[in-house]
Design a protein around this motif. Structure first.
Motif, PDB file in Angstrom:
ATOM      1  N   TYR A  38       0.897  -1.263   0.092  1.00 38.40           N
ATOM      2  CA  TYR A  38      -0.096  -0.117   0.101  1.00 38.40           C
ATOM      3  C   TYR A  38       0.942   1.216  -0.013  1.00 38.40           C
ATOM      4  CZ  TYR A  38      -3.549  -3.099   1.854  1.00 38.40           C
ATOM      5  OH  TYR A  38      -4.702  -4.087   1.923  1.00 38.40           O
ATOM      6  N   VAL A  39       0.291   2.340  -0.296  1.00 33.58           N
ATOM      7  CA  VAL A  39       1.027   3.601  -0.565  1.00 33.58           C
ATOM      8  C   VAL A  39       1.067   4.028   1.081  1.00 33.58           C
ATOM      9  CG1 VAL A  39       0.923   6.024  -0.818  1.00 33.58           C
ATOM     10  CG2 VAL A  39       0.452   4.472  -2.679  1.00 33.58           C
ATOM     11  N   TYR A  40       2.467   4.254   1.278  1.00 36.31           N
ATOM     12  CA  TYR A  40       2.691   4.456   2.859  1.00 36.31           C
ATOM     13  C   TYR A  40       1.879   5.727   3.269  1.00 36.31           C
ATOM     14  CZ  TYR A  40       5.195   6.015   7.123  1.00 36.31           C
ATOM     15  OH  TYR A  40       5.539   6.624   8.427  1.00 36.31           O
ATOM     16  N   HIS A  41       1.309   5.889   4.468  1.00 37.92           N
ATOM     17  CA  HIS A  41       0.301   6.956   4.682  1.00 37.92           C
ATOM     18  C   HIS A  41       1.008   8.227   4.723  1.00 37.92           C
ATOM     19  CE1 HIS A  41       2.055   6.361   8.794  1.00 37.92           C
ATOM     20  NE2 HIS A  41       1.692   7.447   8.833  1.00 37.92           N
ATOM     21  N   GLY A  42       2.416   8.649   5.073  1.00 37.03           N
ATOM     22  CA  GLY A  42       2.924   9.661   5.043  1.00 37.03           C
ATOM     23  C   GLY A  42       3.168  10.491   3.567  1.00 37.03           C
ATOM     24  N   ASN A  43       3.080   9.635   2.558  1.00 35.06           N
ATOM     25  CA  ASN A  43       3.317  10.074   1.356  1.00 35.06           C
ATOM     26  C   ASN A  43       2.043  11.022   0.768  1.00 35.06           C
ATOM     27  OD1 ASN A  43       5.841   9.056   0.545  1.00 35.06           O
ATOM     28  ND2 ASN A  43       4.902   6.992   0.524  1.00 35.06           N
ATOM     29  N   TYR A  44       0.744  10.868   1.368  1.00 33.18           N
ATOM     30  CA  TYR A  44      -0.298  11.438   0.878  1.00 33.18           C
ATOM     31  C   TYR A  44      -0.199  13.122   1.115  1.00 33.18           C
ATOM     32  CZ  TYR A  44      -2.690   7.051   0.108  1.00 33.18           C
ATOM     33  OH  TYR A  44      -3.047   5.949  -0.320  1.00 33.18           O
ATOM     34  N   ALA A  45       0.596  13.749   2.323  1.00 29.62           N
ATOM     35  CA  ALA A  45       0.902  14.759   2.324  1.00 29.62           C
ATOM     36  C   ALA A  45       1.639  15.360   0.973  1.00 29.62           C
ATOM     37  CB  ALA A  45       1.439  15.162   3.596  1.00 29.62           C
ATOM     38  N   ALA A  46       2.463  14.708   0.659  1.00 29.88           N
ATOM     39  CA  ALA A  46       3.349  14.907  -0.585  1.00 29.88           C
ATOM     40  C   ALA A  46       2.500  15.120  -1.866  1.00 29.88           C
ATOM     41  CB  ALA A  46       4.417  14.145  -0.753  1.00 29.88           C
ATOM     42  N   TYR A  47       1.623  14.229  -1.807  1.00 36.98           N
ATOM     43  CA  TYR A  47       0.388  14.184  -2.959  1.00 36.98           C
ATOM     44  C   TYR A  47      -0.305  15.510  -3.195  1.00 36.98           C
ATOM     45  CZ  TYR A  47       1.400   9.132  -3.558  1.00 36.98           C
ATOM     46  OH  TYR A  47       2.077   7.809  -3.878  1.00 36.98           O
ATOM     47  N   PHE A  48      -0.665  15.784  -1.775  1.00 40.78           N
ATOM     48  CA  PHE A  48      -1.361  16.908  -1.711  1.00 40.78           C
ATOM     49  C   PHE A  48      -0.875  18.264  -2.206  1.00 40.78           C
ATOM     50  CE2 PHE A  48      -4.195  15.140   2.120  1.00 40.78           C
ATOM     51  CZ  PHE A  48      -4.760  14.095   1.321  1.00 40.78           C
ATOM     52  N   GLU A  49       0.372  18.265  -1.631  1.00 39.19           N
ATOM     53  CA  GLU A  49       1.591  19.215  -2.140  1.00 39.19           C
ATOM     54  C   GLU A  49       1.656  19.345  -3.432  1.00 39.19           C
ATOM     55  OE1 GLU A  49       5.889  21.229  -1.190  1.00 39.19           O
ATOM     56  OE2 GLU A  49       5.556  19.192  -0.231  1.00 39.19           O
ATOM     57  N   VAL A  50       1.593  18.208  -4.144  1.00 39.92           N
ATOM     58  CA  VAL A  50       1.978  18.165  -5.716  1.00 39.92           C
ATOM     59  C   VAL A  50       0.614  19.024  -6.386  1.00 39.92           C
ATOM     60  CG1 VAL A  50       1.962  16.877  -7.716  1.00 39.92           C
ATOM     61  CG2 VAL A  50       3.438  16.353  -5.748  1.00 39.92           C
ATOM     62  N   ALA A  51      -0.386  18.510  -5.699  1.00 39.47           N
ATOM     63  CA  ALA A  51      -1.731  19.230  -6.474  1.00 39.47           C
ATOM     64  C   ALA A  51      -1.730  20.456  -6.298  1.00 39.47           C
ATOM     65  CB  ALA A  51      -2.899  18.313  -5.520  1.00 39.47           C
ATOM     66  N   ARG A  52      -1.286  20.941  -4.784  1.00 39.00           N
ATOM     67  CA  ARG A  52      -1.493  22.558  -4.676  1.00 39.00           C
ATOM     68  C   ARG A  52      -0.531  23.254  -5.493  1.00 39.00           C
ATOM     69  NH1 ARG A  52      -0.823  21.071   0.523  1.00 39.00           N
ATOM     70  NH2 ARG A  52       1.259  21.770   0.571  1.00 39.00           N
ATOM     71  N   THR A  53       0.750  22.784  -5.820  1.00 42.54           N
ATOM     72  CA  THR A  53       1.705  23.388  -6.384  1.00 42.54           C
ATOM     73  C   THR A  53       1.318  23.507  -7.830  1.00 42.54           C
ATOM     74  OG1 THR A  53       3.585  22.802  -4.803  1.00 42.54           O
ATOM     75  CG2 THR A  53       4.225  23.387  -7.103  1.00 42.54           C
ATOM     76  N   GLU A  54       0.924  22.454  -8.401  1.00 41.58           N
ATOM     77  CA  GLU A  54       0.529  22.557  -9.687  1.00 41.58           C
ATOM     78  C   GLU A  54      -0.768  23.302 -10.150  1.00 41.58           C
ATOM     79  OE1 GLU A  54       2.460  21.486 -12.275  1.00 41.58           O
ATOM     80  OE2 GLU A  54       3.809  21.074 -10.741  1.00 41.58           O
ATOM     81  N   ALA A  55      -1.839  23.207  -9.024  1.00 44.33           N
ATOM     82  CA  ALA A  55      -2.884  24.189  -9.302  1.00 44.33           C
ATOM     83  C   ALA A  55      -2.481  25.433  -9.473  1.00 44.33           C
ATOM     84  CB  ALA A  55      -3.898  23.680  -8.072  1.00 44.33           C
ATOM     85  N   PHE A  56      -1.778  25.909  -8.367  1.00 43.38           N
ATOM     86  CA  PHE A  56      -1.015  27.372  -8.544  1.00 43.38           C
ATOM     87  C   PHE A  56      -0.471  27.613  -9.674  1.00 43.38           C
ATOM     88  CE2 PHE A  56      -1.164  29.361  -3.758  1.00 43.38           C
ATOM     89  CZ  PHE A  56      -2.408  29.214  -3.836  1.00 43.38           C
ATOM     90  N   ARG A  57       0.411  26.762 -10.232  1.00 48.39           N
ATOM     91  CA  ARG A  57       1.082  26.837 -11.531  1.00 48.39           C
ATOM     92  C   ARG A  57       0.229  27.053 -12.569  1.00 48.39           C
ATOM     93  NH1 ARG A  57       4.853  23.165 -11.027  1.00 48.39           N
ATOM     94  NH2 ARG A  57       6.604  24.638 -10.335  1.00 48.39           N
TER      95      ARG A  57
END
Length: 167
Positions: A20-39
């Motif tokens: 399974y995706v390790y739970h701590g990686n979801y914060a990084a996935y959220f950050e990717v979405a924020r960064t790309e949305a802002f970009r």
């Protein structure tokens, strides 16, 4: 409402022994979405920081419904149901697999702060202007956080956002 989708392929290193995706990686996935949305909106974190504004996470919530696994192609959907209010913006997230099953939900409450002193500052005007076309009057009327957690404009910064020499 503003919505943005980005896609992330799960790498082997992001999984645990169960696959399974390790739970701590979801914060990084959220950050990717924020960064790309802002970009996509023409907003770059790098420019914010050059202007003396940081955007730390004030709150993070994640709810796991189904596991994501190695090599899954995930759709990370970012939702802004309301524009920023005061110094805060509430970003909501939904993560789907290729079968369009909802795997994970979450949110981050981001706080705009001065990089000079760590104290909250208003959402920058250029960010408000770039987000304004996505919201109706009804969407701009409500608070981004529950009333009990609202702080007066002159409230001191949370200790976590202060620089070491200010604590």
């Amino acid at each position: 409402m503003y919505s943005y989708d980005t896609h992330i392929r799960v790498r082997y290193a992001e999984t645990d022994q169960m696959g399974y995706v390790y739970h701590g990686n979801y914060a990084a996935y959220f950050e990717v979405a924020r960064t790309e949305a802002f970009r996509q909106l023409g907003i770059r974190y790098k420019d914010l920081e050059a202007d003396g504004v940081g955007m730390p996470v004030g709150e993070l919530r994640t709810r796991f419904r189904r596991p994501a696994r190695y090599d899954d192609l995930l759709t990370v959907r970012l939702l802004l149901r309301q524009p920023g209010e005061g110094s805060r913006v509430l970003f909501e997230y939904e993560i789907y697999n290729e079968a369009n099953q909802l795997l994970t939900e979450g949110h981050t409450l981001m706080v705009f702060v001065s990089t000079a002193n760590g104290r909250p500052v208003p959402v920058p005007a250029d960010i408000q202007a770039k987000l304004a076309p996505f919201f109706t009057d009804e969407e701009t009327a409500g608070p981004t956080t529950p009333p009990a957690s609202r702080l007066p404009a002159d409230a001191p910064a949370p200790a976590a956002f202060l620089k070491d020499n200010e604590q």
